[in-house]
Design a protein around this motif. Structure first.
Motif, mmCIF file in Angstrom:
data_model
loop_
_atom_site.group_PDB
_atom_site.id
_atom_site.type_symbol
_atom_site.label_atom_id
_atom_site.label_comp_id
_atom_site.label_asym_id
_atom_site.label_seq_id
_atom_site.Cartn_x
_atom_site.Cartn_y
_atom_site.Cartn_z
ATOM 1 N N LEU A 1 9.343 7.631 8.908
ATOM 2 C CA LEU A 1 8.031 6.871 9.499
ATOM 3 C C LEU A 1 8.025 5.734 8.183
ATOM 4 O O LEU A 1 7.772 4.472 8.930
ATOM 5 C CB LEU A 1 6.834 7.690 9.815
ATOM 6 C CG LEU A 1 5.771 6.702 9.946
ATOM 7 C CD1 LEU A 1 5.907 6.155 11.562
ATOM 8 C CD2 LEU A 1 4.450 7.823 10.333
ATOM 9 N N VAL A 2 7.611 6.198 7.064
ATOM 10 C CA VAL A 2 7.380 5.259 5.963
ATOM 11 C C VAL A 2 8.472 4.285 6.070
ATOM 12 O O VAL A 2 8.345 2.899 5.679
ATOM 13 C CB VAL A 2 7.038 5.881 4.824
ATOM 14 C CG1 VAL A 2 6.905 4.895 3.671
ATOM 15 C CG2 VAL A 2 5.762 6.625 4.898
ATOM 16 N N ALA A 3 9.598 4.646 5.813
ATOM 17 C CA ALA A 3 10.804 3.782 5.899
ATOM 18 C C ALA A 3 10.920 2.653 6.920
ATOM 19 O O ALA A 3 11.275 1.621 6.880
ATOM 20 C CB ALA A 3 12.208 4.577 5.761
ATOM 21 N N ARG A 4 10.486 3.101 8.395
ATOM 22 C CA ARG A 4 10.545 2.048 9.505
ATOM 23 C C ARG A 4 9.362 1.202 9.284
ATOM 24 O O ARG A 4 9.585 0.051 9.685
ATOM 25 C CB ARG A 4 10.377 2.992 10.829
ATOM 26 C CG ARG A 4 11.529 4.107 11.250
ATOM 27 C CD ARG A 4 11.386 4.788 12.454
ATOM 28 N NE ARG A 4 12.476 5.509 12.640
ATOM 29 C CZ ARG A 4 12.431 6.443 13.705
ATOM 30 N NH1 ARG A 4 11.444 6.868 14.254
ATOM 31 N NH2 ARG A 4 13.535 7.043 14.086
ATOM 32 N N MET A 5 8.298 1.710 8.823
ATOM 33 C CA MET A 5 7.245 0.644 8.542
ATOM 34 C C MET A 5 7.410 -0.277 7.492
ATOM 35 O O MET A 5 7.252 -1.623 7.627
ATOM 36 C CB MET A 5 5.875 1.667 8.175
ATOM 37 C CG MET A 5 5.427 2.443 9.278
ATOM 38 S SD MET A 5 4.069 3.520 8.583
ATOM 39 C CE MET A 5 2.806 2.428 8.300
ATOM 40 N N ASP A 6 8.306 -0.074 6.399
ATOM 41 C CA ASP A 6 8.697 -0.614 5.235
ATOM 42 C C ASP A 6 9.630 -1.721 6.122
ATOM 43 O O ASP A 6 9.352 -2.859 5.682
ATOM 44 C CB ASP A 6 9.519 0.120 4.373
ATOM 45 C CG ASP A 6 8.740 0.656 3.408
ATOM 46 O OD1 ASP A 6 7.465 0.313 3.444
ATOM 47 O OD2 ASP A 6 9.474 1.254 2.438
ATOM 48 N N ARG A 7 10.498 -1.274 6.609
ATOM 49 C CA ARG A 7 11.796 -2.337 7.267
ATOM 50 C C ARG A 7 10.903 -2.921 8.452
ATOM 51 O O ARG A 7 11.323 -4.476 8.373
ATOM 52 C CB ARG A 7 12.835 -1.687 8.072
ATOM 53 C CG ARG A 7 13.804 -0.664 6.971
ATOM 54 C CD ARG A 7 14.929 -0.278 7.889
ATOM 55 N NE ARG A 7 14.702 0.752 8.535
ATOM 56 C CZ ARG A 7 14.876 2.016 8.343
ATOM 57 N NH1 ARG A 7 14.995 2.565 7.221
ATOM 58 N NH2 ARG A 7 14.503 2.856 9.377
ATOM 59 N N ALA B 1 1.516 12.952 -1.044
ATOM 60 C CA ALA B 1 2.163 13.901 -0.351
ATOM 61 C C ALA B 1 2.489 13.600 1.205
ATOM 62 O O ALA B 1 3.598 13.700 1.407
ATOM 63 C CB ALA B 1 1.272 15.389 -0.543
ATOM 64 N N TRP B 2 1.820 13.075 1.556
ATOM 65 C CA TRP B 2 1.795 12.599 3.100
ATOM 66 C C TRP B 2 3.141 11.650 3.107
ATOM 67 O O TRP B 2 3.728 11.643 4.101
ATOM 68 C CB TRP B 2 0.585 12.134 3.904
ATOM 69 C CG TRP B 2 0.872 11.622 5.362
ATOM 70 C CD1 TRP B 2 0.842 12.248 6.416
ATOM 71 C CD2 TRP B 2 1.291 10.097 5.341
ATOM 72 N NE1 TRP B 2 1.091 11.416 7.324
ATOM 73 C CE2 TRP B 2 1.330 9.992 6.956
ATOM 74 C CE3 TRP B 2 1.325 8.923 4.658
ATOM 75 C CZ2 TRP B 2 1.592 8.842 7.376
ATOM 76 C CZ3 TRP B 2 1.654 7.930 5.265
ATOM 77 C CH2 TRP B 2 1.610 7.732 6.848
ATOM 78 N N ALA B 3 2.784 10.642 2.202
ATOM 79 C CA ALA B 3 3.917 9.526 2.252
ATOM 80 C C ALA B 3 5.226 10.094 1.790
ATOM 81 O O ALA B 3 6.369 9.630 2.399
ATOM 82 C CB ALA B 3 3.374 8.243 1.338
ATOM 83 N N LEU C 1 0.881 -1.132 -0.072
ATOM 84 C CA LEU C 1 0.186 -0.208 -0.120
ATOM 85 C C LEU C 1 0.777 1.320 0.137
ATOM 86 O O LEU C 1 0.656 2.025 -0.782
ATOM 87 C CB LEU C 1 -0.928 -0.093 1.106
ATOM 88 C CG LEU C 1 -1.782 1.297 1.444
ATOM 89 C CD1 LEU C 1 -2.838 1.441 0.376
ATOM 90 C CD2 LEU C 1 -2.642 1.167 2.843
ATOM 91 N N LEU C 2 1.993 1.278 0.912
ATOM 92 C CA LEU C 2 2.791 2.499 0.723
ATOM 93 C C LEU C 2 3.543 2.441 -0.349
ATOM 94 O O LEU C 2 3.792 3.662 -1.097
ATOM 95 C CB LEU C 2 3.864 2.286 2.072
ATOM 96 C CG LEU C 2 3.113 2.336 3.266
ATOM 97 C CD1 LEU C 2 4.180 1.858 4.442
ATOM 98 C CD2 LEU C 2 2.564 3.668 3.468
#
Length: 321
Positions: free
Chosen positions: A199-205, A191-193, A51-52
């Motif tokens: 934060l998104v990178a941490r969620m990915d990892r 735009a938020w992503a 999704l991200l």
């Protein structure tokens, strides 16, 4: 040292999380009773990951990249076809001295796409074309959803995971659906992503680490560490070294044969030679039972670490040229 520190800051967080996931799985694997719940959590994490990805990948970048066919078409063929055939050869050779599932992991490794983060990071440090690196990585990972599983199934024949309805359904629900949702919601949340990169990178990892933990828990329960001795690890390292030499040497030579500009040739090198744990872990979790996935991912884990160790001095040399 400065170059190595830059690479470490930008890439090592994922490796640290992967090592932590493997250690945790080795010491405290998911029990059989909790396995369904753990797999559900892993699937949910993978759903969030894609999704991200859908939110972050601008459609315009892919369309612009497609116009540079002299770069895009060869890099796609090299990543999936050339490295896929190399993985096939490595699998067939490794069956003579490695456990069957570990040997099969070389074929799985061969048909995976390039990384996004590390290939782009090394391209930037080397003075290469970051724009082409981003576009190539995005397109390769998008194509992987449609190419990697069928190609793996075709090359593996009856010894790989079959493309039955259950697998296709899981691919559609866990990979394609969230990516499409992300693309549809890009105007609202894109735009938020982009703003929440940390934060998104941490969620990915975290999503990748969860998938690896669940897979390795299954492998540990099946006696992973008892089935591999030092000779097996050395043999695996030798095969990985051959694939690395082909990946880096072949992509650099092909970039030269195509007469790409130096910056684009550097981008082509890292896009062609790197393999993605971010795509490999979710796909393995979907294709295989956790006990199988953990064994099959071993060559990818070794390759993923080795590609960074090889790329650091290359980036340093390119930056000084």
């Amino acid at each position: 040292m400065g170059m190595m520190q830059q690479v470490t800051r930008r890439i090592d967080p994922l490796m640290r999380m992967l090592v932590a996931a493997i250690l945790l799985a080795s010491l405290l694997p998911v029990s059989e009773a909790l396995r369904p719940a753990a797999q559900a959590v892993s699937d949910a994490a993978i759903f969030l990951l894609f999704l991200l990805n859908g939110l972050r990948l601008p459609r315009g970048e892919v369309l612009r990249g497609l116009k540079h066919r002299r770069y895009i078409v060869p890099v796609c063929l090299f990543v999936f076809a050339v490295m896929g055939m190399a993985g096939l050869g490595a699998w067939q050779a490794a069956q003579a001295f490695l456990p069957p599932l570990v040997a099969l992991g070389f074929l799985f490794l061969g048909v995976l796409p390039s990384t996004v983060q590390s290939a782009t990071a090394y391209t930037s440090l080397s003075g290469g074309s970051v724009a082409m690196s981003v576009i190539a990585a995005a397109l390769l990972n998008l194509l992987a959803v449609f190419v990697t599983i069928p190609l793996f199934t075709l090359l593996a024949g009856g010894q790989g995971a079959g493309l039955d309805f259950a697998v296709l359904q899981k691919v559609a629900l866990v990979l394609l659906l969230p990516f499409i949702l992300g693309q549809l919601l890009q105007g609202r949340f894109g735009a938020w992503a982009q703003e929440q990169r940390v934060l998104v990178a941490r969620m990915d990892r975290s999503a990748i680490a969860i998938a690896v933990y669940v897979a390795f828990s299954g492998a540990v329960r099946e006696g992973l560490w008892e089935r591999l001795d030092l000779a097996d690890w050395a043999a695996m390292g030798g095969v990985v070294a051959v694939l690395l030499a082909l990946g880096f040497g072949g992509s650099w030579a092909l970039g030269g044969a195509l007469r790409l500009e130096r910056a684009e040739r550097i981008s082509f090198l890292f896009a062609g030679a790197h393999k993605s744990m971010a795509m490999g872990a979710p796909l393995a979790a979907i294709l295989f039972d956790p006990a199988q996935a953990g064994m099959i991912m071993l060559p990818l884990l070794v390759y993923h670490l080795a590609q960074m160790l090889v790329s650091a001095p290359l980036a340093s040399r390119f930056s000084q040229a």
